[in-house]
Design a protein around this motif. Structure first.
Motif, PDB file in Angstrom:
ATOM      1  N   LEU A 279       0.619  -8.212   0.651  1.00  0.00           N
ATOM      2  CA  LEU A 279      -0.192  -6.756   0.437  1.00  0.00           C
ATOM      3  C   LEU A 279       0.457  -6.773   2.015  1.00  0.00           C
ATOM      4  CD1 LEU A 279      -3.511  -7.663  -1.044  1.00  0.00           C
ATOM      5  CD2 LEU A 279      -1.596  -5.807  -1.822  1.00  0.00           C
ATOM      6  N   HIS A 280       0.746  -4.949   1.933  1.00  0.00           N
ATOM      7  CA  HIS A 280       0.698  -4.408   3.846  1.00  0.00           C
ATOM      8  C   HIS A 280      -0.219  -2.921   2.834  1.00  0.00           C
ATOM      9  CE1 HIS A 280       3.754  -6.667   4.541  1.00  0.00           C
ATOM     10  NE2 HIS A 280       4.640  -6.790   3.020  1.00  0.00           N
ATOM     11  N   ALA A 281      -0.814  -2.682   4.378  1.00  0.00           N
ATOM     12  CA  ALA A 281      -2.213  -1.451   4.544  1.00  0.00           C
ATOM     13  C   ALA A 281      -0.488  -0.105   4.110  1.00  0.00           C
ATOM     14  CB  ALA A 281      -2.235  -1.380   6.229  1.00  0.00           C
ATOM     15  N   ALA A 282      -1.293   0.208   3.528  1.00  0.00           N
ATOM     16  CA  ALA A 282      -0.857   1.734   3.270  1.00  0.00           C
ATOM     17  C   ALA A 282      -1.964   2.718   3.141  1.00  0.00           C
ATOM     18  CB  ALA A 282      -0.346   1.204   1.966  1.00  0.00           C
ATOM     19  N   THR A 283      -1.448   4.865   3.311  1.00  0.00           N
ATOM     20  CA  THR A 283      -2.219   5.505   3.515  1.00  0.00           C
ATOM     21  C   THR A 283      -0.893   6.513   2.837  1.00  0.00           C
ATOM     22  OG1 THR A 283      -3.448   4.418   5.392  1.00  0.00           O
ATOM     23  CG2 THR A 283      -3.933   7.360   3.922  1.00  0.00           C
ATOM     24  N   GLY A 284      -1.714   6.836   1.499  1.00  0.00           N
ATOM     25  CA  GLY A 284      -0.399   8.029   1.104  1.00  0.00           C
ATOM     26  C   GLY A 284      -0.740   8.399  -0.117  1.00  0.00           C
ATOM     27  N   PRO A 285       0.172   9.015  -1.093  1.00  0.00           N
ATOM     28  CA  PRO A 285       0.608   9.329  -2.788  1.00  0.00           C
ATOM     29  C   PRO A 285       1.142   8.184  -2.441  1.00  0.00           C
ATOM     30  CG  PRO A 285       1.796  10.203  -0.745  1.00  0.00           C
ATOM     31  CD  PRO A 285       1.480   9.641  -0.177  1.00  0.00           C
ATOM     32  N   THR A 286       0.393   7.452  -4.174  1.00  0.00           N
ATOM     33  CA  THR A 286       1.627   6.929  -4.839  1.00  0.00           C
ATOM     34  C   THR A 286       1.567   7.044  -6.626  1.00  0.00           C
ATOM     35  OG1 THR A 286       1.473   4.623  -6.050  1.00  0.00           O
ATOM     36  CG2 THR A 286      -1.174   6.009  -5.499  1.00  0.00           C
ATOM     37  N   ASP A 287       2.390   6.969  -7.359  1.00  0.00           N
ATOM     38  CA  ASP A 287       2.836   7.451  -8.613  1.00  0.00           C
ATOM     39  C   ASP A 287       3.015   6.405  -9.291  1.00  0.00           C
ATOM     40  OD1 ASP A 287       5.261   6.792  -8.052  1.00  0.00           O
ATOM     41  OD2 ASP A 287       5.512   8.854  -8.464  1.00  0.00           O
ATOM     42  N   ILE A 288       2.451   4.910  -8.773  1.00  0.00           N
ATOM     43  CA  ILE A 288       2.346   3.948  -9.649  1.00  0.00           C
ATOM     44  C   ILE A 288       2.294   3.648 -11.163  1.00  0.00           C
ATOM     45  CG2 ILE A 288      -0.051   2.197  -8.897  1.00  0.00           C
ATOM     46  CD1 ILE A 288       2.253   0.161  -8.616  1.00  0.00           C
ATOM     47  N   PHE A 289       3.267   3.194 -11.791  1.00  0.00           N
ATOM     48  CA  PHE A 289       3.206   3.318 -13.434  1.00  0.00           C
ATOM     49  C   PHE A 289       3.389   1.997 -13.824  1.00  0.00           C
ATOM     50  CE2 PHE A 289       4.790   5.898 -17.547  1.00  0.00           C
ATOM     51  CZ  PHE A 289       4.128   4.316 -18.156  1.00  0.00           C
ATOM     52  N   LEU A 290       2.399   1.108 -14.265  1.00  0.00           N
ATOM     53  CA  LEU A 290       2.727  -0.802 -14.545  1.00  0.00           C
ATOM     54  C   LEU A 290       2.805  -0.048 -15.865  1.00  0.00           C
ATOM     55  CD1 LEU A 290       0.617  -1.492 -12.210  1.00  0.00           C
ATOM     56  CD2 LEU A 290       3.114  -2.804 -11.601  1.00  0.00           C
ATOM     57  N   LYS A 291       3.460  -0.899 -16.556  1.00  0.00           N
ATOM     58  CA  LYS A 291       3.909  -1.377 -18.053  1.00  0.00           C
ATOM     59  C   LYS A 291       4.430  -2.605 -18.060  1.00  0.00           C
ATOM     60  CE  LYS A 291       7.761   1.414 -17.813  1.00  0.00           C
ATOM     61  NZ  LYS A 291       7.980   1.417 -16.369  1.00  0.00           N
TER      62      LYS A 291
END
Length: 351
Positions: A279-291
């Motif tokens: 895991l890596h720190a992150a700040t901001g938008p995501t549109d992740i779509f898991l299927k």
């Protein structure tokens, strides 16, 4: 991939309109990776985890984002137009995207009056039925006005059956919500956690950490075929701090499980993990779509509510557990009168 593979028939009577009281007395369906199912209670959660495992909560705060307003008459009929506005995404300190009804009667340039000194102008119309609003207030003044005049943005399957009320101000907000109110739906798995359950979790030697994802349209908008083709959803803002990322990585290296509470917490983690599972720190938008077919790298188990048929969230749990197992689990839940959706019961998924 066909959306029909993720459909199921849900009797309307199983849609929960209110949470059980206390909220940690909800039922918990434990789903094992080999397909075994166990009936339990949310209060039993610590018994299915081990000391050192880490529960990861989404600490976002729900904004009272449902507004009722009036568009003053603009033609010879002299008739005002009443409208319902549900905010979906904050663009800046004064501007929000929103869904509105009746959307077809609202035009660019219209001003919607919500209260004396509190209005918003429609500055654009967007694909998918959203509008963009610029409020007469901004920053803290806008937040205060929304808190005064807004209602909790209950999901459509509840709002169609009853209006939001004062009780929802408490029951549709988690006990660990932070100060920044920017979500337009609750991270509903977290609603089950009472102070007493949190004490039991601590006493069992389980760790608690938080991430933040501001829940927006990407979480609850109905899934369409084009989402499968584009492999993306609406963007939502999320944050994983360096401190939390480091702690979670260390816990997994020591053999403990990372257990997101809710799909928003899981999506936050999965949007911040590399191919090696770090895991890596992150700040901001995501549109992740898991299927199904997508790699799940940061989640060792998941507690979540029961989701809508054909939704991206049902696809997410199928990605973790397998579609056949989750279809069988949901069929069992329906047959045994589990309560569904935001105010319903929960399941614990143990791959």
């Amino acid at each position: 991939m066909d959306i029909s593979a993720f459909q199921f028939d849900l009797p309307e009577g199983l849609i929960a309109l209110r949470p059980v009281e206390p909220q940690d007395s909800a039922r918990l369906l434990v789903v094992h990776g080999d397909g075994r199912l166990e009936d339990a209670c949310v209060r039993d959660l610590p018994h299915y985890l081990s000391a050192g495992d880490v529960l990861v909560f989404n600490d976002t705060r729900v904004l009272p984002a449902a507004l009722k307003g009036v568009r003053p008459a603009r033609d010879e009929t002299g008739q005002d137009v009443s409208c319902d506005v549900n905010l979906t995404e904050r663009m800046d300190e004064q501007t929000w995207r929103a869904l509105a009804r009746p959307g077809r009667r609202l035009k660019e340039g219209d001003v919607i009056q919500f209260a004396d000194g509190f209005s918003a102008a429609i500055i654009s119309r967007m694909e998918g039925g959203e509008i963009e609003l610029r409020f007469s207030l901004s920053g803290d003044a806008l937040t205060a006005a929304l808190d005064t005049h807004g209602a909790m943005p209950l999901p459509p399957y509840i709002a169609r059956r009853r209006a939001a009320d004062a009780r929802d101000r408490e029951t549709y907000q988690t006990k660990f919500a932070g100060e920044d109110a920017a979500s337009v739906a609750a991270p509903t798995a977290g609603l089950h956690f009472t102070p007493g359950l949190l004490e039991d979790i601590d006493a069992a030697g389980l760790s608690r950490q938080t991430v933040r994802l501001h829940v927006g349209l990407g979480t609850f908008k109905p899934l369409e075929e084009k989402h499968l083709q584009e492999n993306r959803l609406h963007e939502e803002w999320r944050r994983l701090t360096p401190e939390t990322a480091s702690l979670l990585n260390q816990s997994r290296q020591e053999g403990h499980r990372v257990v997101p509470v809710g799909t928003t917490a899981m999506r936050t983690l999965e949007s911040c993990v590399d191919a090696e599972g770090i895991l890596h720190a992150a700040t901001g938008p995501t549109d992740i779509f898991l299927k199904p077919g997508d790699a799940v790298r940061a989640t060792d188990a998941l507690m979540t509510n029961f989701h809508l048929p054909g939704s991206s969230l049902f696809m997410l749990v199928c990605a973790l557990m397998g579609t056949d197992i989750m279809q069988a689990a949901y069929a069992y839940a329906i047959e045994n009168d589990y309560r569904f959706y935001s105010y319903g019961d929960a399941c614990l998924l143990l791959p």
